[in-house]
Write a protein that holds these residues in place. Structure first.
Motif, PDB file in Angstrom:
ATOM      1  N   PRO A 218      79.906  28.214  14.428  1.00 44.28           N
ATOM      2  CA  PRO A 218      79.240  26.903  14.459  1.00 44.28           C
ATOM      3  C   PRO A 218      80.250  25.766  14.317  1.00 44.28           C
ATOM      4  O   PRO A 218      81.322  25.913  13.737  1.00 44.28           O
ATOM      5  CB  PRO A 218      78.290  26.973  13.263  1.00 44.28           C
ATOM      6  CG  PRO A 218      78.069  28.425  13.031  1.00 44.28           C
ATOM      7  CD  PRO A 218      79.336  29.105  13.405  1.00 44.28           C
TER       8      PRO A 218
ATOM      9  N   ILE B  22      75.754  19.462  18.587  1.00 48.45           N
ATOM     10  CA  ILE B  22      75.787  20.026  17.248  1.00 48.45           C
ATOM     11  C   ILE B  22      75.558  18.919  16.250  1.00 48.45           C
ATOM     12  O   ILE B  22      76.231  17.873  16.286  1.00 48.45           O
ATOM     13  CB  ILE B  22      77.141  20.715  16.970  1.00 48.45           C
ATOM     14  CG1 ILE B  22      77.435  21.759  18.054  1.00 48.45           C
ATOM     15  CG2 ILE B  22      77.146  21.346  15.595  1.00 48.45           C
ATOM     16  CD1 ILE B  22      78.845  22.255  18.040  1.00 48.45           C
TER      17      ILE B  22
ATOM     18  N   TRP C  43      73.798  23.154   9.740  1.00 44.86           N
ATOM     19  CA  TRP C  43      74.057  22.766  11.121  1.00 44.86           C
ATOM     20  C   TRP C  43      72.934  23.243  12.038  1.00 44.86           C
ATOM     21  O   TRP C  43      72.230  24.222  11.719  1.00 44.86           O
ATOM     22  CB  TRP C  43      75.395  23.317  11.608  1.00 44.86           C
ATOM     23  CG  TRP C  43      75.502  24.822  11.437  1.00 44.86           C
ATOM     24  CD1 TRP C  43      75.994  25.491  10.374  1.00 44.86           C
ATOM     25  CD2 TRP C  43      75.065  25.814  12.377  1.00 44.86           C
ATOM     26  NE1 TRP C  43      75.913  26.837  10.558  1.00 44.86           N
ATOM     27  CE2 TRP C  43      75.342  27.068  11.787  1.00 44.86           C
ATOM     28  CE3 TRP C  43      74.481  25.763  13.635  1.00 44.86           C
ATOM     29  CZ2 TRP C  43      75.060  28.267  12.439  1.00 44.86           C
ATOM     30  CZ3 TRP C  43      74.195  26.948  14.285  1.00 44.86           C
ATOM     31  CH2 TRP C  43      74.478  28.188  13.692  1.00 44.86           C
TER      32      TRP C  43
ATOM     33  N   GLU D  57      72.199  23.526  16.502  1.00 47.49           N
ATOM     34  CA  GLU D  57      72.743  23.375  17.849  1.00 47.49           C
ATOM     35  C   GLU D  57      71.607  23.255  18.848  1.00 47.49           C
ATOM     36  O   GLU D  57      70.622  24.017  18.789  1.00 47.49           O
ATOM     37  CB  GLU D  57      73.630  24.570  18.221  1.00 47.49           C
ATOM     38  CG  GLU D  57      74.942  24.627  17.466  1.00 47.49           C
ATOM     39  CD  GLU D  57      75.838  25.733  17.988  1.00 47.49           C
ATOM     40  OE1 GLU D  57      75.475  26.369  19.002  1.00 47.49           O
ATOM     41  OE2 GLU D  57      76.905  25.971  17.389  1.00 47.49           O
TER      42      GLU D  57
END
Length: 881
Positions: A542, A808, A856, A858
């Protein structure tokens, strides 16, 4: 006689011991006097004695010095006195101030004087020397000496050695005398004259009754003795003894020439009339005997008839011996078949063809019929033969000797091919050409191992030789039997090797994933054994980060390949947890330790010698963190072309436990090349490890603009001259930096009111990037993540938006509390935020940092689905050798 010799030896030894004792006493006495003089003179000339004598109390100064000197020098006393003989020092303090016992007159005259006296310590040997001042005047005397009993004790200590040496000499001398007497008795066998005469008569009777002729010829060529068998074989007259051999007219001239020459001969064959004699001849003076020769004659007329057959048998044995050495030198089916043909041509057959079942060539079990046989070897005395060519797939019909031999497992002999109608049915046109060529005889033998027929060996003869016979059929079966075991071993090795190669191909990466952080070049070269435990991997993480891994499992074969697959899978699994390199290697170390504990049986080999290097590169910060477990250090090529080897703590190999791993973090300029490799690249028996490292440095230096693929090839060309003996995995990654206009950062106050402002900032940035269509979903995701950080986390809160191959969004806070996805009940007021996040994005997750954690998410860009951007790794070409 023996007793007299022993008595004489004892007397000589006693005399020698007595002389040694006297010599030892004299030498010991002389040594005592020399030691006394040396000690006295040394003390008399010592620098401090004159100042001590001038003091008011010389004894107080000199007494400690003399006692210390006496103890270290090995004498019994050192006495310092004035010129009247009054002592200043003495080992017995009460004797100080009394008169010295001895003659001091010569010493007062300036001389060194030695004597034996009866003093306070008993009988003494002493030496007296003068002490002179700077003007040469005698101002005092020094005497040193030993007690006589101590001198005698030295002699007593030497006496056991002297007596021991004398006893040893006595034992040796007596032993030699006994051995000489024993040898004399053995040589004469303790025989009396009458017994020796009787023995001579017996020997003479044996000499004349043996079935081998014996001649003894003197120095001048005169016949001295001929036994009865020699007279019969050579037809000698009764009065032949005493005549010169040249005068015996009935002897063959070749035999006469041999007897006169006197040279050595071994089994030389000569004719004597109609007889064929094997003659051996040797001189008689080798051991100091009289000059002459002795000749033995053996009738070998009957052996002449079987000598031809013996020569044939010898040649066949030699052929089998050579076959044992030449067949089966490799684990290759086709090579072994060729070795069988090579050893048989032309010594046994004019042409040899070997047909192996096609399945056997692939390592499989053969079929039950003589179909699908591939001609693997054709060898002969000529190349223009009409036999089936090499590589042809043949189906033998049931009437041929090959098909019958395949079904029965027995060899067949066809003495005349022209009359073998069943063989003609295979290919009438070709069989006619074979007969016209002159090939007339055939032996076909099944190559059989473990009860399974693997192929057929065919031996052909042409006009150069007679047809095969039954004895040669047995020889052919023996030749093929020796080759069959090697061919079966090669087949099984081929099968196992194919399985291992297939396993390793399935375990190595077949494609490198899509990522923008690194430009990758790689090579994998298997070892000579074909299968080993080296591996590499490129794993996207990531936040546009990429993990690089290289590992090595010591050993070769299926176990090494399977272990490599387990470790590679474990690295993939642990990398999903987004652990730093040192923690990931710690988990790997625990895993390998558990594997070793589970594999406790004698058949299971533990993971011994597994190494690994794991690195993570972040293109946003350009930082690379790495750690290694017993692996070789990576190389770093800077944009200017210089090459360094980072000082990365080695760490123990995986599975040993007990030691933590340490990571190193480097800031890499854009365009740097990180070179990861296994030890097979730099280690070689012909050079040291340091030499290999320097060769790697030279291959990488001064080429900053070269692509990673070109660098891989240049390194292999420089360091490897042929097929490596160990696996080689090489991975070169050139770093890229993500442009600053594709990264957005915001610090967020720990206030719920800040969420709306962040949503506006996000919307503006997406519009700037041309990604407005993703705005609604990403605003919802960002709102949820920031709200969770404010509510459940702690300051500082930071937001980072990255536009790479995906969009992201990262929200970092100072708390290590991990969020969990759950399904909220209909009555719950909350708990649905992360569920909505998971539905809106492709992936989301959490990673921990030294400052807290990062959540995070995406989201795929509109155009990313069109180009996968995969780089395929050509595993087949890597294993083609």
């Amino acid at each position: 006689m023996f007793v007299m010799q022993v008595a004489l030896v004892i007397l000589l030894v006693l005399c020698a011991v007595f002389a040694l004792v006297l010599q030892s006493q004299r030498d010991t006495g002389s040594e005592a006097k020399r030691r006394s003089i040396a000690v006295a003179q040394t003390f008399a000339h010592s620098p401090g004695i004159l100042p001590a004598l001038r003091t008011s109390d010389p004894s107080a100064v000199l007494q400690p010095l003399t006692e210390a000197g006496r103890k270290t020098s090995g004498v019994d006393f050192i006495v310092v006195m004035d010129t009247k003989g009054i002592r200043y020092t003495h080992p017995i303090p009460s004797r100080i101030g009394q008169r010295f016992v001895g003659n001091i007159g010569p010493s007062l005259a300036g001389k060194v004087y030695t004597e034996s006296v009866h003093g306070p310590l008993g009988d003494e040997v002493q030496a007296t020397v003068p002490v002179k001042d700077t003007s040469g005047k005698v101002v005092a005397l020094v005497s040193a000496g030993l007690k006589v009993k101590n001198v005698a004790s030295q002699v007593d200590r030497q006496l056991p050695i002297i007596l021991g040496a004398g006893a040893a000499a006595l034992v040796v001398a007596t032993g030699v005398t006994a051995l000489v007497s024993r040898r004399l008795r053995r040589q004469t066998h303790s025989l009396a004259p009458a017994e020796m005469t009787r023995m001579y008569d017996h020997h003479d009777a044996v000499l004349h009754s043996v079935r081998e002729g014996v001649l003894i010829i003197g120095e001048g060529g005169r016949l001295l003795l001929a036994n009865d068998e020699a007279r019969r074989l050579l037809e000698l007259p009764a009065d032949a003894e005493g005549h010169h051999v040249a005068e015996l007219t009935n002897l063959d001239p070749e035999i006469v020439a041999l007897l006169i020459s006197g040279r050595e001969a071994t089994d030389e064959v000569h004719f004597a009339g109609e007889r064929l004699l094997a003659v051996n001849q040797r001189p008689t003076d080798r051991d100091g005997g009289p000059k002459g020769i002795v000749v033995t004659l053996r009738d070998s007329t009957e052996l002449q008839a079987v000598s031809g057959r013996a020569e044939v048998a010898r040649e066949r044995l030699k052929l089998l011996y050579d076959a044992g050495l030449s067949i089966g030198t490799t684990l290759d089916v086709m090579r072994t078949a060729d070795e069988l043909a090579k050893v048989a041509v032309p010594r046994f057959a004019d042409f040899v063809t070997v047909d192996i079942a096609d399945a056997v060539l692939q390592g499989e079990e053969p079929a039950t019929t003589a179909t699908d046989l591939r001609r693997t070897t054709v060898r002969g005395v000529r190349n223009d033969h009409p036999l089936y060519e090499k590589g042809r797939l043949i189906d033998f019909v049931s009437s041929t000797p090959q098909a019958r031999g395949w079904g029965s497992g027995r060899s067949e002999l066809v003495a005349d091919l022209s009359t073998a109608t069943g063989w003609h049915a295979q290919d009438p046109k070709r069989t006619k050409a074979i007969i016209d060529y002159g090939i007339h005889s055939l032996i076909t033998a099944p190559i059989r191992a473990r009860g399974v027929v693997l192929g057929m060996a065919n031996f052909w003869r042409s006009k150069r030789h007679l047809p095969f016979d039954d004895e040669e059929l047995s020889l052919a079966e023996e030749l093929v039997a020796r080759a069959a075991v090697s061919i079966d071993n090669a087949r099984r090795y081929t099968r196992e090797h194919a399985l291992a190669v297939t396993l390793q191909r399935s375990l190595l990466p077949r494609a490198l994933p899509e990522q923008s952080a690194l430009e990758i070049g790689y090579r994998y070269l298997p070892a000579q054994s074909g299968v080993s435990g080296d591996w590499f991997d490129v794993i996207p993480l990531p936040g546009s980060r990429v993990a690089l891994a290289v590992g090595d499992v010591v050993g070769h074969g299926l176990h090494a390949a399977a272990t490599m697959g387990r470790l590679r899978t474990a690295v993939h699994n642990f990398s999903t947890l987004d652990l730093p390199p040192d923690e990931l290697l710690g988990h790997m170390d625990d895993l390998v330790g558990r594997i070793d504990q589970d594999e406790t049986s004698a058949e299971a080999a533990g993971v011994v010698g597994a190494t690994c290097l794991y690195a993570i590169y972040d293109p946003v910060t350009r930082y690379c963190s790495m750690a290694r477990a017993g692996h070789v250090s990576p190389a770093l090529v800077l944009p200017g072309g210089s090459v360094t080897f980072p000082d990365l703590p080695a760490g123990p190999p995986l599975g040993l436990g007990g030691m933590p791993f340490q990571k190193t973090e480097l800031e890499l300029p854009e365009g740097s090349q990180l070179v990861l490799y296994t030890d097979g690249l730099i280690e070689d028996r012909r050079r040291d490890l340091d030499v290999g490292m320097e060769m790697l440095r030279n291959a990488l230096a001064s080429h900053p603009d070269r692509s990673p693929e070109d660098s891989c090839q240049a390194v292999l060309d420089e360091l490897l001259t042929g097929r490596p003996k160990d696996d080689v995995a090489l991975l070169i990654a050139r770093t890229r930096a993500l442009p600053s206009d594709r990264v957005a950062d915001w610090d967020v106050p720990c206030d719920p009111a800040a969420v709306s402002g962040m949503r506006v900032a996000l919307s503006d940035k997406l519009e700037e990037w041309g990604l407005s269509e993703l705005g609604f979903g990403m605003e919802l995701v960002l709102s949820e993540l920031i709200t969770n950080a404010i509510r459940y986390g702690s300051a500082p809160i930071h937001v980072r938006l990255i536009r790479d191959r995906t969009l992201i969004c990262e929200v970092a806070d100072g708390s290590s509390t991990s969020p969990h996805l759950r399904y909220a009940a209909t009555t719950d007021e909350g708990g649905r935020g992360l569920f909505l996040v998971s539905q809106m994005v492709e992936r989301w997750g959490t990673r921990y940092t030294p400052q807290g954690k990062v959540i995070w998410a995406e989201q795929a860009l509109p155009e990313t689905g069109e180009d996968l951007g995969l780089t395929w790794f050509d595993v087949d070409s890597a294993f083609s050798d």
